[in-house]
Design a protein around this motif. Structure first.
Motif, PDB file in Angstrom:
ATOM      1  N   ALA A 199       0.643  -1.020   0.214  1.00 41.19           N
ATOM      2  CA  ALA A 199       0.125  -0.200   0.150  1.00 41.19           C
ATOM      3  C   ALA A 199       0.718   1.104  -0.107  1.00 41.19           C
ATOM      4  N   VAL A 200       1.858   1.418   0.936  1.00 39.74           N
ATOM      5  CA  VAL A 200       2.853   2.776   0.793  1.00 39.74           C
ATOM      6  C   VAL A 200       3.175   2.972  -1.453  1.00 39.74           C
ATOM      7  N   GLU A 201       3.759   4.170  -0.547  1.00 37.11           N
ATOM      8  CA  GLU A 201       4.356   5.281  -2.071  1.00 37.11           C
ATOM      9  C   GLU A 201       5.845   4.847  -1.997  1.00 37.11           C
ATOM     10  N   PRO A 202       6.671   3.976  -2.528  1.00 38.72           N
ATOM     11  CA  PRO A 202       8.189   3.554  -2.558  1.00 38.72           C
ATOM     12  C   PRO A 202       8.895   4.838  -2.563  1.00 38.72           C
ATOM     13  N   ASP A 203       9.795   5.315  -1.435  1.00 41.12           N
ATOM     14  CA  ASP A 203      10.420   6.639  -1.567  1.00 41.12           C
ATOM     15  C   ASP A 203      12.104   5.840  -1.623  1.00 41.12           C
ATOM     16  N   VAL A 204      12.842   7.396  -0.667  1.00 40.06           N
ATOM     17  CA  VAL A 204      14.229   6.933  -0.635  1.00 40.06           C
ATOM     18  C   VAL A 204      13.933   6.357   0.892  1.00 40.06           C
ATOM     19  N   HIS A 205      13.927   7.616   1.655  1.00 39.11           N
ATOM     20  CA  HIS A 205      13.085   7.677   3.723  1.00 39.11           C
ATOM     21  C   HIS A 205      12.151   5.859   3.717  1.00 39.11           C
ATOM     22  N   LEU A 206      11.691   5.587   3.004  1.00 39.66           N
ATOM     23  CA  LEU A 206      11.218   4.014   3.218  1.00 39.66           C
ATOM     24  C   LEU A 206      12.169   2.978   3.204  1.00 39.66           C
ATOM     25  N   VAL A 207      12.400   3.419   2.436  1.00 42.91           N
ATOM     26  CA  VAL A 207      13.385   2.093   1.896  1.00 42.91           C
ATOM     27  C   VAL A 207      14.724   2.388   2.985  1.00 42.91           C
TER      28      VAL A 207
END
Length: 396
Positions: free
Chosen positions: A115-123
């Motif tokens: 469900a999440v929108e991937p981005d650098v912070h999520l990584v």
């Protein structure tokens, strides 16, 4: 017959916007929300008002009743914000949800990762949690990381190869080339001052090539060694992600011999995994202490051609090792001819918190420490390869 919708009353629109900004406590605006506006208000309230939404949003559904600890409910909320807000806002709200509400533990569930929108912070968050990931979630987590890496490569790879390729060509240029190695375009431009308008046998103008410009033959071309030395402490997560991508791009260039080293209180050489930046990232260990001196000692041991080597230290400079030894190593490398770059960050976030005394000490050695965005990094590397002054960005 076509119906044309009348433009919204500016005064009403202004009240609507203030109501959305101020939240459910702003009943004094006299503006009641409905439909999509109420849904947006509910999504914001679940995150920023402790789960308490406005009266209109509460009547919509249980989605606006707060995030709580339920993974399905959070997954629905993530879907809502992706529908109502642009990607940049969604990513910011996800970061806030992780830090404000402790939702990082829920990222261990596949439904959340989908469900999440991937981005650098999520990584960065996923990498810090990787040892806690259950088997059912690991493939989903790897897919999220892979999507972010692929997007960064699309954004950065072509310009990096082009910029550094030009720098390598210029650094390999020779002024007494063999005939087959002459770069005629550059030779003509370098000798335009010697143009004779009527000197040719057929009456045409002629350029007298007083100075030939060419390139060394491919097998004898100047080859540069690059060592990326990356601080993997928790505060450097975004820099670690970008460094892994750049490491893979540099490793794909045959004129460069690239090594990638990550460190905290120990040192790990990930050069053999550079063909896959996702593997590199999952081999890192975000968090822990910092021993820059030990990392630089390892990098120093791998330098065989100092005058053709670029060492890039990416760290906030909070040294847990031996400060004076660290500075001595930097001084020794520079004295031997190594091009040394100290980056406080390699990310889009600007200058981070860093050790100012260590930064000043490096600057005194002729190695200024500064933050660098991914878009500027190719220019920094090109200058180092050509041994030009570094185009240090203005620090805000």
């Amino acid at each position: 017959m076509t119906t044309v919708q009348a433009p919204a009353d500016p005064a009403v629109e202004r009240l609507r916007r203030w109501r959305l900004v101020l939240g459910g406590e702003a009943d004094g605006t006299g503006c009641r929300l409905s439909g999509r506006d109420a849904a947006m208000d509910g999504a914001l309230a679940a995150l920023y008002r402790g789960g308490e939404s406005g009266g209109e949003a509460r009547s919509r559904s249980a989605r606006s009743a707060g995030l709580g600890g339920s993974a399905p409910q959070v997954a629905r909320w993530l879907g809502d914000i992706r529908e109502y807000f642009p990607t940049s806002v969604v990513q910011l709200m996800q970061q806030d949800a992780i830090t404000r509400l402790g939702l990082d533990r829920l990222l261990l569930e596949p439904e959340m990762l989908e469900a999440v929108e991937p981005d650098v912070h999520l990584v960065g968050t996923l990498l810090s949690l990787k040892h806690a990931l259950p088997e059912t979630t690991r493939e989903s987590a790897r897919a999220v990381v892979g999507k972010v890496v692929a997007e960064l490569e699309r954004r950065l790879a072509d310009r990096t190869r082009s910029t550094l390729g030009g720098a390598l060509d210029r650094s390999a240029r020779v002024n007494r080339p063999r005939h087959r190695d002459i770069d005629w375009g550059r030779t003509i431009r370098a000798n335009l001052k010697n143009y004779l308008p009527d000197a040719g046998p057929d009456g045409r103008g002629t350029v007298v090539p007083e100075r030939l410009v060419g390139y060394a033959r491919a097998q004898r071309a100047v080859k540069k060694d690059v060592i990326l030395c990356i601080d993997q402490s928790g505060s450097m997560a975004a820099s670690v992600v970008h460094s892994a991508v750049f490491g893979a791009v540099l490793a794909s260039m045959h004129s460069l011999d690239t090594r990638l080293v990550v460190f905290d209180t120990s040192v790990v050489d990930l050069t053999e995994q550079l063909d896959d930046p996702v593997d590199v990232l999952f081999a890192t260990r975000l968090g822990g202490g910092t021993d820059i001196n030990r990392a630089l000692a390892y990098c120093q041991s791998k330098i065989t051609r100092p005058s053709e080597t670029v060492v890039v230290l990416i760290s906030d400079l909070y040294e847990g090792g031996i400060r004076n030894e660290m500075l001595k190593r930097v001084a020794a490398m520079k004295a031997s001819g190594v091009q040394f770059i100290a980056l406080l960050a390699l990310s889009d976030e600007g200058a981070p918190a860093y050790d100012h005394s260590h930064a000043a000490a490096l600057a005194a050695l002729g190695a200024p420490a500064f933050a660098c965005t991914p878009d500027v990094f190719p220019d920094i590397m090109a200058a180092a390869i050509e041994k030009r002054p570094l185009p240090v960005p203005e620090q805000r």
